[in-house]
Design a protein around this motif. Structure first.
Motif, PDB file in Angstrom:
ATOM      1  N   PRO A  41       0.827  -1.204  -0.140  1.00 18.76           N
ATOM      2  CA  PRO A  41      -0.015   0.061   0.014  1.00 18.76           C
ATOM      3  C   PRO A  41       0.939   1.176  -0.134  1.00 18.76           C
ATOM      4  O   PRO A  41       0.482   2.338  -0.666  1.00 18.76           O
ATOM      5  N   TYR A  42       2.010   1.174   0.703  1.00 18.96           N
ATOM      6  CA  TYR A  42       2.747   2.586   0.935  1.00 18.96           C
ATOM      7  C   TYR A  42       3.590   2.743  -0.569  1.00 18.96           C
ATOM      8  O   TYR A  42       3.592   3.797  -1.062  1.00 18.96           O
ATOM      9  N   THR A  43       3.952   1.565  -1.065  1.00 18.73           N
ATOM     10  CA  THR A  43       4.543   1.951  -2.256  1.00 18.73           C
ATOM     11  C   THR A  43       3.887   2.076  -3.497  1.00 18.73           C
ATOM     12  O   THR A  43       4.234   2.908  -4.050  1.00 18.73           O
ATOM     13  N   GLU A  44       2.400   1.684  -3.346  1.00 13.86           N
ATOM     14  CA  GLU A  44       1.401   2.090  -4.269  1.00 13.86           C
ATOM     15  C   GLU A  44       1.556   3.834  -4.213  1.00 13.86           C
ATOM     16  O   GLU A  44       1.134   4.381  -5.251  1.00 13.86           O
ATOM     17  N   GLU A  45       1.249   4.232  -3.079  1.00  7.12           N
ATOM     18  CA  GLU A  45       1.046   5.673  -2.939  1.00  7.12           C
ATOM     19  C   GLU A  45       2.262   6.418  -3.481  1.00  7.12           C
ATOM     20  O   GLU A  45       2.208   7.630  -3.974  1.00  7.12           O
ATOM     21  N   LEU A  46       3.391   5.904  -3.258  1.00 10.15           N
ATOM     22  CA  LEU A  46       4.742   6.442  -4.119  1.00 10.15           C
ATOM     23  C   LEU A  46       4.451   6.660  -5.545  1.00 10.15           C
ATOM     24  O   LEU A  46       4.859   7.508  -6.238  1.00 10.15           O
ATOM     25  N   VAL A  47       3.967   5.379  -6.184  1.00  5.87           N
ATOM     26  CA  VAL A  47       3.955   5.102  -7.299  1.00  5.87           C
ATOM     27  C   VAL A  47       3.087   6.067  -8.109  1.00  5.87           C
ATOM     28  O   VAL A  47       3.282   6.693  -9.016  1.00  5.87           O
ATOM     29  N   ILE A  48       1.663   6.224  -7.413  1.00  8.22           N
ATOM     30  CA  ILE A  48       0.935   7.182  -8.074  1.00  8.22           C
ATOM     31  C   ILE A  48       1.194   8.594  -7.975  1.00  8.22           C
ATOM     32  O   ILE A  48       0.468   9.416  -8.468  1.00  8.22           O
ATOM     33  N   SER A  49       2.384   8.858  -7.133  1.00 12.07           N
ATOM     34  CA  SER A  49       2.693  10.105  -6.712  1.00 12.07           C
ATOM     35  C   SER A  49       3.636  10.813  -7.850  1.00 12.07           C
ATOM     36  O   SER A  49       3.995  11.956  -7.558  1.00 12.07           O
ATOM     37  N   VAL A  50       4.147   9.893  -8.649  1.00 13.58           N
ATOM     38  CA  VAL A  50       5.025  10.132  -9.724  1.00 13.58           C
ATOM     39  C   VAL A  50       4.526  11.059 -10.741  1.00 13.58           C
ATOM     40  O   VAL A  50       3.557  10.643 -11.394  1.00 13.58           O
ATOM     41  N   PRO A  51       4.968  12.292 -11.005  1.00 10.73           N
ATOM     42  CA  PRO A  51       4.138  13.368 -12.077  1.00 10.73           C
ATOM     43  C   PRO A  51       4.237  12.874 -13.342  1.00 10.73           C
ATOM     44  O   PRO A  51       5.217  12.225 -13.839  1.00 10.73           O
ATOM     45  N   GLU A  52       3.016  12.876 -13.910  1.00 12.35           N
ATOM     46  CA  GLU A  52       2.725  12.530 -15.391  1.00 12.35           C
ATOM     47  C   GLU A  52       2.606  13.598 -16.266  1.00 12.35           C
ATOM     48  O   GLU A  52       2.221  14.821 -15.804  1.00 12.35           O
ATOM     49  N   LEU A  53       2.894  13.491 -17.614  1.00  9.34           N
ATOM     50  CA  LEU A  53       3.096  14.543 -18.394  1.00  9.34           C
ATOM     51  C   LEU A  53       1.551  14.771 -19.030  1.00  9.34           C
ATOM     52  O   LEU A  53       1.435  14.784 -20.198  1.00  9.34           O
ATOM     53  N   ARG A  54       0.605  15.302 -18.333  1.00  9.92           N
ATOM     54  CA  ARG A  54      -0.525  15.601 -18.657  1.00  9.92           C
ATOM     55  C   ARG A  54      -1.326  16.567 -17.708  1.00  9.92           C
ATOM     56  O   ARG A  54      -1.042  16.458 -16.378  1.00  9.92           O
ATOM     57  N   ARG A  55      -2.110  17.417 -18.244  1.00  9.61           N
ATOM     58  CA  ARG A  55      -2.732  18.580 -17.757  1.00  9.61           C
ATOM     59  C   ARG A  55      -3.485  18.187 -16.281  1.00  9.61           C
ATOM     60  O   ARG A  55      -3.726  19.050 -15.224  1.00  9.61           O
ATOM     61  N   ASP A  56      -4.444  17.097 -16.268  1.00  8.75           N
ATOM     62  CA  ASP A  56      -5.122  16.828 -15.453  1.00  8.75           C
ATOM     63  C   ASP A  56      -4.552  15.686 -14.266  1.00  8.75           C
ATOM     64  O   ASP A  56      -5.212  15.220 -13.524  1.00  8.75           O
ATOM     65  N   TRP A  57      -3.305  15.586 -14.609  1.00  4.56           N
ATOM     66  CA  TRP A  57      -2.724  14.646 -13.509  1.00  4.56           C
ATOM     67  C   TRP A  57      -2.780  14.989 -12.038  1.00  4.56           C
ATOM     68  O   TRP A  57      -3.170  14.117 -11.441  1.00  4.56           O
ATOM     69  N   LEU A  58      -2.673  16.241 -11.696  1.00  2.00           N
ATOM     70  CA  LEU A  58      -2.624  16.701 -10.160  1.00  2.00           C
ATOM     71  C   LEU A  58      -4.035  16.394  -9.639  1.00  2.00           C
ATOM     72  O   LEU A  58      -4.176  15.968  -8.603  1.00  2.00           O
ATOM     73  N   ASP A  59      -4.967  16.900 -10.315  1.00  2.00           N
ATOM     74  CA  ASP A  59      -6.410  16.583  -9.956  1.00  2.00           C
ATOM     75  C   ASP A  59      -6.718  15.215  -9.749  1.00  2.00           C
ATOM     76  O   ASP A  59      -7.410  14.748  -8.589  1.00  2.00           O
ATOM     77  N   ASP A  60      -6.165  14.259 -10.703  1.00  5.09           N
ATOM     78  CA  ASP A  60      -6.585  12.670 -10.538  1.00  5.09           C
ATOM     79  C   ASP A  60      -5.873  12.306  -9.184  1.00  5.09           C
ATOM     80  O   ASP A  60      -6.293  11.658  -8.451  1.00  5.09           O
ATOM     81  N   VAL A  61      -4.512  12.610  -9.027  1.00  7.34           N
ATOM     82  CA  VAL A  61      -3.815  11.817  -8.083  1.00  7.34           C
ATOM     83  C   VAL A  61      -4.142  12.526  -6.568  1.00  7.34           C
ATOM     84  O   VAL A  61      -4.504  11.771  -5.598  1.00  7.34           O
ATOM     85  N   LEU A  62      -4.631  13.887  -6.498  1.00  6.73           N
ATOM     86  CA  LEU A  62      -5.302  14.511  -5.219  1.00  6.73           C
ATOM     87  C   LEU A  62      -6.638  13.627  -4.982  1.00  6.73           C
ATOM     88  O   LEU A  62      -6.842  13.388  -3.853  1.00  6.73           O
ATOM     89  N   ALA A  63      -7.299  13.224  -5.954  1.00 10.00           N
ATOM     90  CA  ALA A  63      -8.559  12.470  -5.689  1.00 10.00           C
ATOM     91  C   ALA A  63      -8.025  10.905  -5.260  1.00 10.00           C
ATOM     92  O   ALA A  63      -8.793  10.712  -4.350  1.00 10.00           O
ATOM     93  N   LYS A  64      -7.256  10.470  -5.751  1.00  7.86           N
ATOM     94  CA  LYS A  64      -6.949   9.290  -5.617  1.00  7.86           C
ATOM     95  C   LYS A  64      -6.409   9.140  -4.072  1.00  7.86           C
ATOM     96  O   LYS A  64      -6.647   8.130  -3.365  1.00  7.86           O
ATOM     97  N   ARG A  65      -5.506  10.034  -3.596  1.00  2.54           N
ATOM     98  CA  ARG A  65      -4.904   9.917  -2.254  1.00  2.54           C
ATOM     99  C   ARG A  65      -5.937  10.821  -1.378  1.00  2.54           C
ATOM    100  O   ARG A  65      -5.611  10.882  -0.145  1.00  2.54           O
ATOM    101  N   LYS A  66      -7.022  11.326  -1.710  1.00  2.00           N
ATOM    102  CA  LYS A  66      -8.083  12.075  -0.869  1.00  2.00           C
ATOM    103  C   LYS A  66      -7.512  13.098  -0.270  1.00  2.00           C
ATOM    104  O   LYS A  66      -7.796  13.371   1.140  1.00  2.00           O
ATOM    105  N   VAL A  67      -6.599  14.020  -1.148  1.00  2.00           N
ATOM    106  CA  VAL A  67      -6.159  15.231  -0.270  1.00  2.00           C
ATOM    107  C   VAL A  67      -6.880  16.352  -0.598  1.00  2.00           C
ATOM    108  O   VAL A  67      -7.178  16.621  -1.845  1.00  2.00           O
ATOM    109  N   ALA A  68      -7.401  17.217   0.313  1.00  2.00           N
ATOM    110  CA  ALA A  68      -8.265  18.326   0.074  1.00  2.00           C
ATOM    111  C   ALA A  68      -7.310  19.452   0.226  1.00  2.00           C
ATOM    112  O   ALA A  68      -6.570  19.664   1.267  1.00  2.00           O
ATOM    113  N   VAL A  69      -7.246  20.454  -0.769  1.00  2.00           N
ATOM    114  CA  VAL A  69      -6.466  21.586  -0.949  1.00  2.00           C
ATOM    115  C   VAL A  69      -7.433  22.795  -0.883  1.00  2.00           C
ATOM    116  O   VAL A  69      -8.359  22.799  -1.990  1.00  2.00           O
TER     117      VAL A  69
END
Length: 534
Positions: A506-534
């Motif tokens: 589970p922790y390794t998966e959190e690291l993997v999904i947090s690696v930036p991807e070259l697409r404009r909507d990536w940050l919003d997607d990963v925040l939703a997956k990690r359930k981070v509210a900003v």
């Protein structure tokens, strides 16, 4: 709507007269974020500092105009420029650790700008500081400012630096690699908070970075630079999805290929480093618990984990900079003393450490030649002439011109400083190099050159690497085995190809999904997956 920042024909020269920035035009609208992209030495930071009417390390603005609002920085007096800095335009440096005064509490450094530039009263400045600390989601904002810089994590200190820059309520922020030195999970939070802060207070920003995937999440437009000149400019979508110039296409291709597995077979010998059940403390706080791992000759062991997981602490214990409280560390079948002070000169030579922050790792009063040559004199007694020749060879090896030997660190870019740190370690001809985030300050193309250099040296000399990093793309391409740490403990370790194949821990998966991807909507997607509210 008129621009908040306008630059025309900017030309900046180094102390020796070399042109670092040549004929740059730049427009920044209110509330806009402009990304400045390019390799180390492209002139990104030089342009960012020039926007404040400032030349770093003796650099001089020798041509062009710089206007903030209706005020010309070039036509005005020195007092005019100093009045604009902080009040209208503020700077967030790459290395927060080097930017803060270690002897003054964080809160006092934040309110200083509000008192001096914004002319707030002390109660107003304290209230604004508290609002900023809350907005940036720093822990215990009411008391966070009572801490000294060394008492908080790297991610927290970077956010505190943003608060310090915002304390004067500037119109423009110059963000110089603000997330580069952070682990991937912390980078997500800081990047999201920066975006939120800019939108909330309608602040304009120059976002300087070498990471296309990061700038894609926050910039409206992107300028691609190389050798101090403009290569390409356009909207973020156009530059990322349909780059026009070969150099930009190369940057995009490099970033897209950064997650491929590319470790090649190379000879691996007997166990060189053996760490058995070590514990370590800072005061009464446990920072490492029951850590065991091995590293063989010619092997690369990557250590990954978020900020505060104990990666750098493990490196310090192996190097003897932090004594362990229990357990044992052996090197080449000989037990190492807990403190470097009790280790032999030969043991010190065979284990070299390349630090994460080159800004604080290099003596600012020594030339590059003196820095690289010092291990040659200390370990091998090498005299002036042969030492100068060896320094020149090391500069060739790390891809820097030989004339850099006479420069001071302040005249180098962040990436160039890091290469000097690597050369200093190589000068001791070690068996083991502990690399603590050695590519975090480098642009992708230069980082690729450094990785190729490290791999080449490993094949040629049989070097072993303990490679601490938050860049999982680098891990996949360089490391034979990977050790994942969280809160001072080992979560898992094994062959790199196996660690990064599902099913994930589970922790390794959190690291993997947090690696930036070259697409404009990536940050919003990963925040939703990690359930981070900003």
């Amino acid at each position: 709507m008129s621009n908040i920042l306008t630059i025309r024909g900017l030309k900046v020269a180094a102390p020796n007269g070399a042109i670092l920035v040549d004929g740059i035009d730049l427009d920044l609208a209110p509330g806009e974020v402009l990304g400045l992209i390019g390799e180390s030495g492209a002139g990104k930071s030089t342009i960012g500092l020039a926007a404040m009417g400032y030349g770093r390390g003796g650099c001089r603005i020798v041509g062009g105009s710089i206007t903030i609002g209706e005020t010309s920085l070039m036509d005005g007096s020195r007092a005019t420029r100093e009045k604009m800095r902080g009040a209208r335009i503020a700077y967030v440096a790459q290395s927060a650790a080097a930017a803060f005064n270690p002897a003054i509490r964080i809160g006092e450094q934040i309110v200083e700008g509000a008192l001096y530039h914004a002319k707030m009263t002390r109660p107003e400045a304290e209230a604004w500081k508290l609002e900023l600390l809350k907005t940036l989601q720093l822990p215990n904002p009411e008391t966070f400012g009572d801490r000294y810089p060394h008492q908080v994590s790297g991610g927290q200190l970077q956010r505190a630096m943003v608060a310090m820059a915002m304390s004067c309520r500037p119109d423009v922020l110059v963000l110089d690699e603000p997330t580069t030195a952070l682990d991937v999970t912390t980078q997500i939070e800081v990047l999201a908070l920066l975006r939120s802060l800019i939108q909330r207070y309608k602040t304009s920003a120059l976002y300087i970075t070498h990471d296309l995937a990061v700038v894609a999440q926050i910039a409206n437009r992107i300028m691609v630079l190389r050798h101090g000149k403009l290569v390409e400019e356009g909207t973020a979508e156009q530059v990322l999805e349909a780059p026009r110039e070969d150099y930009t296409r190369m940057l995009v291709a490099e970033r897209q290929g950064n997650l491929s597995n590319a470790v090649t077979d190379h000879p691996i010998g007997e166990v060189l480093l053996d760490v058995k059940a070590i514990d370590a403390y800072y005061g009464k706080t446990a920072v490492l618990e029951n850590i065991s791992c091995q590293l063989r000759r010619g092997e690369t062991l990557a250590v990954v984990g978020e900020s505060g997981s104990g990666k750098s602490t493990l490196a310090r214990c192996i190097a003897g900079l932090l004594p362990t409280s229990s357990g044992m560390i052996s090197f080449d079948k000989n037990r190492l003393e807990r403190s470097y002070k009790k280790r032999s000169k030969e043991e010190l030579r065979r284990i070299q450490l390349v630090y994460q922050l080159p800004d604080v790792a290099l003596n600012p009063r020594q030339t590059v030649g003196e820095i690289i040559g010092r291990p040659m004199k200390f370990y091998f007694g090498m005299h002036d002439v042969p030492r100068e020749k060896e320094v020149a060879r090391m500069l060739d090896l790390i891809g820097l011109p030989q004339e850099f030997a006479t420069r001071l660190p302040g005249a180098l870019s962040g990436g160039q400083k890091q290469r000097v740190c690597i050369a200093r370690a190589l000068a001791a001809k070690p068996d083991l190099i502990i690399c603590d985030e050695v590519t975090s300050a480098l642009d992708p193309l230069v980082a690729e050159e450094i990785l190729k250099l490290l791999k080449s040296l490993q094949s040629e000399l049989g070097l072993s690497y303990l490679f601490i990093t938050h860049d999982l793309g680098v891990v996949r391409r360089l490391a034979d085995r990977t050790l994942v740490m969280q809160r001072g403990k080992i979560v898992e370790q094994g062959a790199t190809a196996e660690i990064f194949q599902p099913p994930f821990h589970p922790y390794t998966e959190e690291l993997v999904i947090s690696v930036p991807e070259l697409r404009r909507d990536w940050l919003d997607d990963v925040l939703a997956k990690r359930k981070v509210a900003v």
